[in-house]
Design a protein around this motif. Sequence first.
Motif, short mmCIF file in Angstrom:
data_model
loop_
_atom_site.label_atom_id
_atom_site.label_comp_id
_atom_site.label_asym_id
_atom_site.label_seq_id
_atom_site.Cartn_x
_atom_site.Cartn_y
_atom_site.Cartn_z
N GLN A 15 -1.06 12.71 2.86
CA GLN A 15 -0.51 12.18 3.64
C GLN A 15 -1.35 11.68 4.94
OE1 GLN A 15 0.55 16.64 4.66
NE2 GLN A 15 2.12 16.92 2.95
N ASP A 16 -2.52 12.00 5.06
CA ASP A 16 -3.01 11.28 5.86
C ASP A 16 -2.78 9.47 6.08
OD1 ASP A 16 -4.95 10.41 8.34
OD2 ASP A 16 -6.36 9.54 6.90
N PHE A 17 -2.58 9.17 5.03
CA PHE A 17 -2.06 7.33 5.22
C PHE A 17 -1.10 7.74 5.75
CE2 PHE A 17 0.44 4.56 2.42
CZ PHE A 17 -0.11 3.85 2.67
N ASP A 18 0.52 8.83 4.21
CA ASP A 18 1.79 8.44 4.85
C ASP A 18 1.83 8.73 6.92
OD1 ASP A 18 2.68 8.93 2.62
OD2 ASP A 18 2.97 10.97 2.64
N ARG A 19 1.34 9.13 7.28
CA ARG A 19 1.59 9.69 8.55
C ARG A 19 0.66 8.74 9.49
NH1 ARG A 19 -0.43 15.12 7.80
NH2 ARG A 19 -2.43 14.63 7.64
N ARG A 20 -0.23 7.67 9.13
CA ARG A 20 -1.08 6.28 9.52
C ARG A 20 0.06 5.28 9.17
NH1 ARG A 20 -7.63 5.66 8.75
NH2 ARG A 20 -8.04 7.88 8.84
N PHE A 21 0.59 4.95 8.22
CA PHE A 21 1.10 4.45 7.76
C PHE A 21 2.94 4.31 8.87
CE2 PHE A 21 5.72 3.34 5.37
CZ PHE A 21 5.65 1.70 4.90
N ALA A 22 3.36 5.54 8.34
CA ALA A 22 4.74 5.53 9.62
C ALA A 22 4.46 5.17 11.12
CB ALA A 22 5.21 7.16 9.25
N GLY A 23 3.21 6.18 11.70
CA GLY A 23 2.91 5.80 13.16
C GLY A 23 2.76 4.17 13.45
N ILE A 24 1.76 3.49 12.86
CA ILE A 24 1.46 1.77 12.92
C ILE A 24 2.76 1.02 12.87
CG2 ILE A 24 -0.13 0.56 12.03
CD1 ILE A 24 -2.86 2.31 11.38
N TRP A 66 -5.28 -2.66 11.59
CA TRP A 66 -4.68 -1.63 10.60
C TRP A 66 -4.58 -1.56 9.62
CZ3 TRP A 66 -1.11 -4.27 14.50
CH2 TRP A 66 -0.14 -3.80 15.89
N LEU A 67 -4.76 -2.85 8.59
CA LEU A 67 -4.39 -2.41 7.15
C LEU A 67 -5.87 -2.34 6.81
CD1 LEU A 67 -3.64 -6.54 6.32
CD2 LEU A 67 -2.59 -4.67 6.07
N ALA A 68 -7.04 -2.07 7.75
CA ALA A 68 -8.36 -2.08 7.52
C ALA A 68 -8.13 0.27 6.99
CB ALA A 68 -9.55 -1.68 7.82
N ASP A 111 -5.84 1.64 4.51
CA ASP A 111 -6.28 1.09 3.43
C ASP A 111 -8.05 1.78 2.62
OD1 ASP A 111 -7.21 -0.57 0.43
OD2 ASP A 111 -9.04 -0.57 1.66
N ALA A 112 -8.47 2.29 4.40
CA ALA A 112 -8.97 3.64 3.83
C ALA A 112 -8.59 4.77 4.11
CB ALA A 112 -10.32 3.77 5.06
N ALA A 113 -7.49 5.19 4.05
CA ALA A 113 -6.67 6.47 4.06
C ALA A 113 -6.03 6.51 2.20
CB ALA A 113 -5.51 6.53 5.07
N ARG A 114 -5.75 8.43 2.57
CA ARG A 114 -5.21 8.74 1.35
C ARG A 114 -4.21 10.12 1.54
NH1 ARG A 114 -7.23 4.77 0.50
NH2 ARG A 114 -8.56 4.00 -1.73
N LEU A 134 0.83 -1.29 0.34
CA LEU A 134 0.57 0.04 0.14
C LEU A 134 0.84 1.18 0.10
CD1 LEU A 134 -3.46 -1.20 2.95
CD2 LEU A 134 -3.13 0.02 -0.11
N ALA A 135 2.28 0.81 1.17
CA ALA A 135 2.66 2.18 0.70
C ALA A 135 3.95 2.46 -0.66
CB ALA A 135 3.95 2.38 1.97
N GLU A 136 4.10 1.76 -1.16
CA GLU A 136 4.11 1.47 -2.52
C GLU A 136 3.84 2.76 -3.97
OE1 GLU A 136 7.83 -1.72 -3.22
OE2 GLU A 136 5.82 -3.09 -3.40
N ARG A 137 1.80 2.41 -4.08
CA ARG A 137 1.46 2.95 -4.19
C ARG A 137 0.87 4.20 -3.32
NH1 ARG A 137 -0.77 -2.57 -3.90
NH2 ARG A 137 -2.41 -1.69 -3.18
#
Length: 256
Positions: free
Chosen positions: A145-154, A135-137, A140-143, A85-88
């Motif tokens: 910079q919100d995704f970036d923050r969730r990805f790094a934090g989780i 965590w995956l859900a 998957d729901a984020a887009r 997900l992070a790659e995409r």
Amino acid sequence: MRPRPPIKGRGVFSGTGLIIAALAATAAALLFPLWSYAGRQDAVSANVLSAQTVTTPYGPLSAQDRDFVTKVRLAGLWELPAGELAERRGTTPAVRTAGQHLVDGHTSLDAHARTVATQLGVPLPNQPNAQQKQWLASLDAARGQDFDRRFAGILRLAHGRVFSLVAQVRAGTQNSLVRDLADDANTTVLDHIKILEATGYVDFATLSRELAASATPVPSPPVVDPGSAVPVTPSPGETYALPPATTSAPPRSSGP
């Protein structure tokens, strides 16, 4: 002279003597089961400990060793798709690079864990646990910079929790296969911690509080044949070589 009759109330069979004897018998009846139970408890504890540790050609295999192999497998079942997900979706080169590290690291580590599990007869799951699915859900729901923050934090939180477990297992295991797996896991986890921190999105104050809280235990997986574990492989597409652990990710861009 005529002998005097015994004084009433004296002697072994007097009222006081009977009371003392009764109390002594009661105390003995209460204490004997406790002594007997303590002895049985020691025997039961020893039997349980013996049952949890089995002998293998590679050294004793403890319950903690088996749990560790299972947790390495569980980590790959959710961190590899999180890396994809992070790659995409990563909005910066640093986040996308972190995703590449997760995919490559867990592809290799999962293969190692499955090999060890087969050799030691440790059952492995084929699905992430409930917490990991949540965590995956969330990712998957984020887009944006919100995704970036969730990805790094989780992901940084998850790696921080497992890092101490790897050290504990590596320090105490007597099994050579588990020791090698712990070495591999330590290198992989440390690389992922560094690359996640290099994204610039890790909130260390929040991370510290969450790591101090009690970690959610990993549920026991269903009993399955270790040979039936499905390999965790990245989706078809471009592949990447795992960079050295000391490699820094590109600086985070200022774009949205």
